[in-house]
Design a protein around this motif. Structure first.
Motif, PDB file in Angstrom:
ATOM      1  N   THR A  59     -12.241   6.372 -12.295  1.00 18.70           N
ATOM      2  CA  THR A  59     -13.235   5.267 -13.033  1.00 18.70           C
ATOM      3  C   THR A  59     -14.069   4.982 -11.721  1.00 18.70           C
ATOM      4  N   PHE A  60     -15.091   4.754 -12.647  1.00 20.34           N
ATOM      5  CA  PHE A  60     -16.353   4.305 -11.721  1.00 20.34           C
ATOM      6  C   PHE A  60     -17.158   2.969 -12.357  1.00 20.34           C
ATOM      7  N   SER A  61     -16.752   2.291 -13.143  1.00 21.89           N
ATOM      8  CA  SER A  61     -17.372   1.309 -13.912  1.00 21.89           C
ATOM      9  C   SER A  61     -17.104   0.025 -12.967  1.00 21.89           C
ATOM     10  N   VAL A  62     -18.028  -0.523 -12.098  1.00 26.23           N
ATOM     11  CA  VAL A  62     -17.965  -1.634 -11.328  1.00 26.23           C
ATOM     12  C   VAL A  62     -17.223  -1.171 -10.082  1.00 26.23           C
ATOM     13  N   ARG A  63     -16.169  -0.495 -10.230  1.00 22.76           N
ATOM     14  CA  ARG A  63     -15.310  -0.349  -8.838  1.00 22.76           C
ATOM     15  C   ARG A  63     -14.836   1.127  -9.070  1.00 22.76           C
ATOM     16  N   ILE A  64     -14.340   1.906  -8.180  1.00 17.13           N
ATOM     17  CA  ILE A  64     -13.752   3.217  -8.318  1.00 17.13           C
ATOM     18  C   ILE A  64     -12.154   2.817  -8.218  1.00 17.13           C
ATOM     19  N   ARG A  65     -11.606   3.618  -9.195  1.00 19.11           N
ATOM     20  CA  ARG A  65     -10.214   3.507  -9.189  1.00 19.11           C
ATOM     21  C   ARG A  65      -9.639   4.794  -9.637  1.00 19.11           C
ATOM     22  N   SER A  66      -8.705   5.529  -8.793  1.00 18.13           N
ATOM     23  CA  SER A  66      -8.320   7.086  -8.990  1.00 18.13           C
ATOM     24  C   SER A  66      -6.826   6.978  -9.616  1.00 18.13           C
ATOM     25  N   ILE A  67      -6.741   7.796 -10.404  1.00 15.67           N
ATOM     26  CA  ILE A  67      -5.126   7.944 -10.972  1.00 15.67           C
ATOM     27  C   ILE A  67      -4.937   9.358 -11.194  1.00 15.67           C
ATOM     28  N   ASP A  68      -3.856   9.716 -10.623  1.00 17.69           N
ATOM     29  CA  ASP A  68      -3.645  11.323 -10.501  1.00 17.69           C
ATOM     30  C   ASP A  68      -2.613  11.335 -11.859  1.00 17.69           C
ATOM     31  N   LEU A  69      -3.076  12.030 -12.823  1.00 18.30           N
ATOM     32  CA  LEU A  69      -2.469  12.106 -14.209  1.00 18.30           C
ATOM     33  C   LEU A  69      -1.677  13.036 -14.184  1.00 18.30           C
ATOM     34  N   GLY A  70      -1.473  14.105 -13.195  1.00 18.43           N
ATOM     35  CA  GLY A  70      -0.215  14.957 -13.150  1.00 18.43           C
ATOM     36  C   GLY A  70       1.180  14.481 -12.939  1.00 18.43           C
ATOM     37  N   ARG A  71       0.972  13.257 -12.406  1.00 19.98           N
ATOM     38  CA  ARG A  71       2.253  12.769 -11.978  1.00 19.98           C
ATOM     39  C   ARG A  71       2.727  11.779 -13.352  1.00 19.98           C
ATOM     40  N   GLY A  72       4.095  12.027 -13.829  1.00 20.43           N
ATOM     41  CA  GLY A  72       4.409  11.249 -15.287  1.00 20.43           C
ATOM     42  C   GLY A  72       4.314   9.795 -14.857  1.00 20.43           C
ATOM     43  N   ALA A  73       4.529   9.394 -13.886  1.00 24.88           N
ATOM     44  CA  ALA A  73       4.725   7.996 -13.441  1.00 24.88           C
ATOM     45  C   ALA A  73       3.422   7.330 -13.782  1.00 24.88           C
ATOM     46  N   ASN A  74       2.290   7.989 -13.646  1.00 27.66           N
ATOM     47  CA  ASN A  74       1.120   7.337 -13.514  1.00 27.66           C
ATOM     48  C   ASN A  74       0.467   7.202 -15.257  1.00 27.66           C
ATOM     49  N   MET A  75       1.254   7.702 -16.117  1.00 28.59           N
ATOM     50  CA  MET A  75       0.922   7.434 -17.643  1.00 28.59           C
ATOM     51  C   MET A  75       0.889   6.013 -18.001  1.00 28.59           C
ATOM     52  N   ARG A  76       1.488   5.141 -17.276  1.00 25.92           N
ATOM     53  CA  ARG A  76       1.367   3.688 -17.649  1.00 25.92           C
ATOM     54  C   ARG A  76      -0.003   3.260 -17.174  1.00 25.92           C
ATOM     55  N   ALA A  77      -0.572   3.786 -16.154  1.00 23.49           N
ATOM     56  CA  ALA A  77      -2.024   3.452 -15.437  1.00 23.49           C
ATOM     57  C   ALA A  77      -2.707   4.163 -16.480  1.00 23.49           C
ATOM     58  N   LEU A  78      -2.665   5.224 -17.017  1.00 19.68           N
ATOM     59  CA  LEU A  78      -3.463   5.897 -18.089  1.00 19.68           C
ATOM     60  C   LEU A  78      -3.447   4.844 -19.223  1.00 19.68           C
ATOM     61  N   THR A  79      -2.562   4.374 -19.777  1.00 20.44           N
ATOM     62  CA  THR A  79      -2.687   3.444 -20.941  1.00 20.44           C
ATOM     63  C   THR A  79      -3.448   2.169 -20.743  1.00 20.44           C
ATOM     64  N   SER A  80      -2.846   1.790 -19.404  1.00 18.76           N
ATOM     65  CA  SER A  80      -3.862   0.404 -19.103  1.00 18.76           C
ATOM     66  C   SER A  80      -5.110   0.775 -19.075  1.00 18.76           C
ATOM     67  N   PHE A  81      -5.778   2.125 -18.549  1.00 21.43           N
ATOM     68  CA  PHE A  81      -7.232   2.277 -18.427  1.00 21.43           C
ATOM     69  C   PHE A  81      -7.680   2.386 -19.831  1.00 21.43           C
ATOM     70  N   LEU A  82      -6.915   3.066 -20.706  1.00 21.07           N
ATOM     71  CA  LEU A  82      -7.381   3.153 -22.017  1.00 21.07           C
ATOM     72  C   LEU A  82      -7.596   1.916 -22.822  1.00 21.07           C
ATOM     73  N   GLN A  83      -7.026   0.702 -22.196  1.00 24.57           N
ATOM     74  CA  GLN A  83      -7.160  -0.316 -23.081  1.00 24.57           C
ATOM     75  C   GLN A  83      -8.312  -1.312 -22.585  1.00 24.57           C
ATOM     76  N   GLN A  84      -9.098  -0.789 -21.357  1.00 20.04           N
ATOM     77  CA  GLN A  84      -9.928  -1.510 -20.815  1.00 20.04           C
ATOM     78  C   GLN A  84     -11.546  -1.247 -21.567  1.00 20.04           C
ATOM     79  N   ARG A  85     -12.223  -2.143 -21.316  1.00 16.07           N
ATOM     80  CA  ARG A  85     -13.615  -1.753 -21.806  1.00 16.07           C
ATOM     81  C   ARG A  85     -14.303  -1.563 -20.640  1.00 16.07           C
ATOM     82  N   PHE A  86     -15.405  -1.000 -20.601  1.00 10.45           N
ATOM     83  CA  PHE A  86     -16.468  -0.704 -19.602  1.00 10.45           C
ATOM     84  C   PHE A  86     -17.798  -0.932 -19.792  1.00 10.45           C
ATOM     85  N   THR A  87     -18.269  -1.598 -19.160  1.00  4.12           N
ATOM     86  CA  THR A  87     -19.750  -2.318 -19.440  1.00  4.12           C
ATOM     87  C   THR A  87     -20.834  -2.054 -18.418  1.00  4.12           C
TER      88      THR A  87
END
Length: 129
Positions: free
Chosen positions: A24-52
């Motif tokens: 993700t690169f809106s305002v700041r960079i954040r990287s999430i390895d979605l190949g790792r099952g444990a990072n699905m919570r991070a994906l859920t969190s990402f999907l709940q964000q708004r990007f401006t």
């Protein structure tokens, strides 16, 4: 639209046992390895964000290129989903992208809601939505 596409890309990657990495690169960079099952919570969190906006397009390229130079993502392609209201990439990053392309990596773009052409020369292909 971008979030829906991301969900489908993750589903396809999982079904095909392929790696998938989100930067993700809106305002700041954040990287999430979605190949790792444990990072699905991070994906859920990402999907709940708004990007401006407040893009970090150079940082996005630097992070993507860093991953492409690793063993895990050396043969990956890059899909940038954005409005592409960017400054053109700097010379050093453009050269690194060209080097990755010469090794077979493709850089794709899905442009949403703008007509910016800032990255057109860098991308192998771009679609508009």
């Amino acid at each position: 639209m971008a979030k829906s596409l991301l969900i489908q890309l993750v589903r396809i990657a999982r079904a095909e046992h392929r790696s998938c990495y989100l930067i993700t690169f809106s305002v700041r960079i954040r990287s999430i390895d979605l190949g790792r099952g444990a990072n699905m919570r991070a994906l859920t969190s990402f999907l709940q964000q708004r990007f401006t906006g407040g893009n970090g397009e150079e940082k996005l390229l630097i992070e993507a290129l860093r991953l492409l130079e690793s063993d895990d993502y050396g043969m990956a392609d890059v899909l940038i989903i954005s409005d592409f209201i960017f400054n053109p990439p700097d010379r050093a990053n453009t050269e690194r992208v060209r080097k990755a392309q010469s090794k077979g990596t493709r850089f794709y773009g899905l442009q949403i809601n703008s007509n910016s052409k800032a990255f057109d020369a860098l991308l192998d292909r771009k679609w508009k939505a």
